[in-house]
Design an enzyme around this catalytic site. Structure first.
Site, PDB file in Angstrom:
ATOM      1  CB  SER A   7      -0.909   0.009   1.226  1.00  0.00           C
ATOM      2  OG  SER A   7      -1.617   1.225   1.301  1.00  0.00           O
ATOM      3  CG  HIS A  32      -3.808  -1.502  -2.229  1.00  0.00           C
ATOM      4  ND1 HIS A  32      -4.764  -2.311  -2.814  1.00  0.00           N
ATOM      5  CD2 HIS A  32      -4.465  -0.757  -1.304  1.00  0.00           C
ATOM      6  CE1 HIS A  32      -5.932  -2.079  -2.257  1.00  0.00           C
ATOM      7  NE2 HIS A  32      -5.791  -1.129  -1.350  1.00  0.00           N
ATOM      8  CG  ASP A  34      -5.559   2.262   0.147  1.00  0.00           C
ATOM      9  OD1 ASP A  34      -6.494   1.516  -0.192  1.00  0.00           O
ATOM     10  OD2 ASP A  34      -4.580   1.863   0.796  1.00  0.00           O
ATOM     11  CG  MET A  36      -8.949   6.823   1.550  1.00  0.00           C
ATOM     12  SD  MET A  36      -8.294   6.543   3.213  1.00  0.00           S
ATOM     13  CE  MET A  36      -6.616   7.153   3.030  1.00  0.00           C
ATOM     14  CG  HIS A  65      -9.311   0.205  -2.007  1.00  0.00           C
ATOM     15  ND1 HIS A  65      -8.917  -0.039  -0.709  1.00  0.00           N
ATOM     16  CD2 HIS A  65     -10.673   0.161  -1.982  1.00  0.00           C
ATOM     17  CE1 HIS A  65      -9.976  -0.243   0.047  1.00  0.00           C
ATOM     18  NE2 HIS A  65     -11.053  -0.113  -0.700  1.00  0.00           N
ATOM     19  CG  MET A  67     -11.534   3.090   0.456  1.00  0.00           C
ATOM     20  SD  MET A  67     -10.481   2.948   1.928  1.00  0.00           S
ATOM     21  CE  MET A  67      -8.880   3.283   1.187  1.00  0.00           C
ATOM     22  CG  MET A 136     -12.136  -2.986   3.265  1.00  0.00           C
ATOM     23  SD  MET A 136     -10.463  -2.506   2.745  1.00  0.00           S
ATOM     24  CE  MET A 136      -9.875  -1.619   4.207  1.00  0.00           C
ATOM     25  CG  ASP A 174      -6.343  -2.884   2.383  1.00  0.00           C
ATOM     26  OD1 ASP A 174      -5.413  -2.712   3.189  1.00  0.00           O
ATOM     27  OD2 ASP A 174      -6.807  -1.981   1.664  1.00  0.00           O
ATOM     28  N   GLY A 175      -5.587  -4.621   5.461  1.00  0.00           N
ATOM     29  CA  GLY A 175      -5.689  -3.994   6.773  1.00  0.00           C
ATOM     30  C   GLY A 175      -5.053  -4.786   7.890  1.00  0.00           C
ATOM     31  N   GLY A 176      -3.980  -4.238   8.464  1.00  0.00           N
ATOM     32  CA  GLY A 176      -3.343  -4.852   9.617  1.00  0.00           C
ATOM     33  C   GLY A 176      -2.633  -6.154   9.314  1.00  0.00           C
ATOM     34  N   GLY A 196       0.994  -2.442   4.156  1.00  0.00           N
ATOM     35  CA  GLY A 196       1.623  -1.137   4.041  1.00  0.00           C
ATOM     36  C   GLY A 196       2.930  -1.052   4.776  1.00  0.00           C
TER      37      GLY A 196
END
Length: 221
Positions: A7, A32, A34, A36, A65, A67, A136, A174-176, A196
Site C-alpha cells: 500500500s 495498492h 488507496d 480516499m 482502491h 474509497m 477489508m 487489506d488492513g493490519g 503497508g
C-alpha cells in the site's frame, strides 16, 4: 497464485519513485493505491494526478482502491491515469452492478470491496461479474490498525462459495496484515495481500514479501 500489493500510503512520499522501485525489486507484483475522499471515509489521500505521475516509475500492476462516494463519476479519470484494476466499495454504490459494468466497458478489471460490518453474503450475487473481491480486514480510512479476527471467516465463506460453484475469483485482503498473521488469511482463501508498513517500513522488504508468499497453501503458490 499469491500476489503481494504494497500500500503506497505507507511509503515515504518525499521519495516516491525510489520507494516504488524498492518494493518492485523486492518481488511485489501489484501496487495498492488507496484513494480516499473524506466523505465515504474520514480521511483524504490522493487522486488520479498522483497515480498518473507515478505510472512511468514502474511496470507493477496498479491496484486502485476507490474509497469514495459515487465512484462512477471518476472511473474514466482513473483509467486514464493508468489503473489496471479498479475496486469500488459495495457500500458506496447505489447500483454496484452498473459500476462494475462501467469499469468493464473500459476493458479494465473490476473489483468490489466490503467493509468489516457488511455481510459477505452481499457479494454472492455479484461474484460471477467481478474479477476480484476485497475483504477489508480493518475499518477503511486509516492505516496502522490491527486486523479484525472475525474478517477471516468472511474470506473462508467467500472462497467456499466460489469453489462450490467453480468460480475462479481473486480474493484480496487489506488492513493490519503482516508476515506474522498473513498465513491465517491465505489459509482461509485470500490470494491478493495488501500490506503497508509491514513492507515499506521493513529493513528487508524482500524477506517480508517472500515470507508472505510462502505462507500460502501449496495450491495457491
Amino acid at each position: 497464485m499469491i500476489y503481494i500489493s504494497p500500500s503506497l500510503l505507507a511509503a515515504d512520499f518525499s521519495t516516491l519513485a525510489t520507494e516504488i522501485k524498492k518494493v518492485e525489486q523486492a518481488g511485489a507484483q501489484y501496487l495498492h493505491l488507496d484513494v480516499m475522499d473524506g466523505a465515504f471515509v474520514p480521511n483524504l489521500s490522493f487522486g488520479p494526478d498522483l497515480i498518473s505521475s507515478i505510472r512511468k516509475c514502474t511496470n507493477m500492476l496498479f491496484d486502485v482502491h476507490l474509497m469514495i462516494k459515487r465512484p462512477e463519476r471518476y472511473i474514466d479519470r482513473f483509467v486514464k491515469a493508468g489503473a489496471d484494476i479498479i475496486t469500488v466499495h459495495y457500500e458506496a454504490c447505489e447500483n454496484p452492478m452498473s459500476v462494475i459494468h462501467l469499469i468493464h466497458s473500459y476493458e479494465m478489471r473490476a473489483g468490489l470491496a466490503i467493509s468489516p460490518k457488511t455481510p459477505v453474503e452481499h457479494l454472492f450475487p455479484l461474484v460471477e461479474h467481478i474479477d476480484m473481491a476485497l475483504i477489508m480486514t480493518v475499518e477503511p480510512g486509516f492505516g496502522g490498525q490491527s486486523m479484525i479476527p472475525e474478517t477471516v471467516d468472511k474470506v473462508a465463506t467467500l472462497r467456499k462459495y466460489c469453489a462450490e460453484r467453480g468460480i475462479n475469483l481473486d480474493i484480496e485482503v487489506d488492513g493490519g496484515i503482516n508476515a506474522d498473521n498473513v498465513s491465517i488469511l491465505t489459509s482461509a482463501g485470500a490470494n491478493v495481500i495488501v500490506a503497508g508498513s509491514a513492507i515499506f517500513k521493513a529493513k528487508k522488504p524482500r524477506a517480508v514479501i517472500s515470507a508472505m508468499k510462502n505462507s500460502a497453501p501449496t495450491s495457491f503458490r
